[in-house]
Design an enzyme around this catalytic site. Structure first.
Site: not given
Ligand SMILES: [Zn+2]
Length: 312
Positions: A128, A165, A167, A249
């Site tokens: 990120h 991931d 996200h 996740d």
């Protein structure tokens, strides 16, 4: 001698403190390292992560940004919020330097040939972090730094990053999307932080492929997203090096998302990515720990991922 798998970490990554109740906490890495102590991992090459150098970091981030991150010192026992989710302590700068340095060393490991696969077990995560903006628990864009190092130091031309991931790695995408010799492919839950990663985001040359997953997505739907869309796109791209943003996740137990994967799905995607590496990169694969916030699920998923990288 069989080609071995390296795990690169550093205990300084435990000194990046984020405060009570923060999901991205030192216990995550402790759980991962404990799982990797099992006898099943006795064949690993284990290395200490160096600190990334200014030269390595500024291939991706402006020097002013790097200096700003490295200069943040809240004071002993104190924390500073860079944004609502990205918290730093006195130990964060070194942890971030070691996490980026592990990513660089993982590239060196597979390029120098002392490992066929290399896994960086570090925190803070990286996908990120944009060139000039931290976020989503991330300070430096580790995967992009690894890719830029492979390009600059090893003259690797075409580099693919596969991000499973839960996200969207908008930071990695922002670092790489304008260069047609970089590829970024991601599956991610939507709606969810950071709210990006639409299929219409295709980079400058179709070199970005995003697949959004609805909350409740099953193993079968996750595998279809990869087998039907992202993996064929990576095959078509024909990378010379494969870098994985390995976040766990999307596991069904994870408290931050709502995808219903099991450990077996992480084994499956790892095997598929090894297949890509075998077809295009001579087996060279670099994997970097991103998210994963249920300690038990994270530890079991990383263990299975690394066992698969070991081809055990
Ligand atoms: Zn994540």
């Amino acid at each position: 001698m069989p080609l071995r798998t390296a795990v690169i970490t550093h205990l300084a990554c435990l000194d990046h403190l984020t405060g009570d109740g923060h999901p991205e906490r030192p216990e995550r890495l402790r759980a991962v390292l404990h799982a990797l102590e099992d006898e099943a991992f006795s064949g690993l090459i284990r290395e200490q992560a160096p600190e990334a150098t200014m030269e390595q970091l500024t291939r991706v981030h402006p020097a002013s940004y790097v200096n700003e991150i490295l200069s943040i010192k809240p004071g002993p026992g104190k924390l500073i919020d860079l944004d609502p989710s990205t918290v730093v302590s006195d130990g964060s700068a070194e942890a971030a330097l070691r996490a980026a340095g592990a990513a660089v060393m993982a590239v060196d490991a597979v390029m120098e040939g002392w490992a066929r696969a290399a896994f960086a077990a570090t925190r803070p995560p990286g996908h990120h972090a944009e060139p000039s903006t931290p976020g989503g628990f991330c300070l430096f864009s580790n995967a992009a730094i690894a890719a830029a190092h492979a390009r600059a130091h090893w003259n690797v031309k075409r580099i693919a990053i596969a991000d499973f991931d839960v996200h969207h790695g908008q930071g990695t995408q922002a670092c790489l999307e304008k260069d047609p010799d970089y590829f970024y492919g991601s599956s991610h839950q939507y709606p969810l932080y950071p709210g990006t990663g639409f299929p219409t985001e295709r980079g400058v040359a179709g070199n970005v492929v995003n697949v959004m997953l609805q909350p409740g997505t099953t193993s079968e739907e996750f595998r279809e997203a990869w087998a039907g869309t992202i993996l064929p796109a990576i095959d078509n791209f024909r990378p010379d090096l494969l870098i994985v943003s390995a976040g766990f996740d999307a596991h069904r137990a994870d408290p931050l998302a709502h995808i219903r994967l099991d450990v077996a799905d992480f084994v499956w995607i790892t095997q598929e990515l090894l297949g890509i590496a075998d077809r295009h990169t001579g087996g060279k694969i670099v994997s970097l720990l991103e998210g994963g916030y249920d300690l038990d699920a994270l530890a079991r998923s990383v263990a299975a991922h690394v066992r698969t990288l070991m081809r055990a």
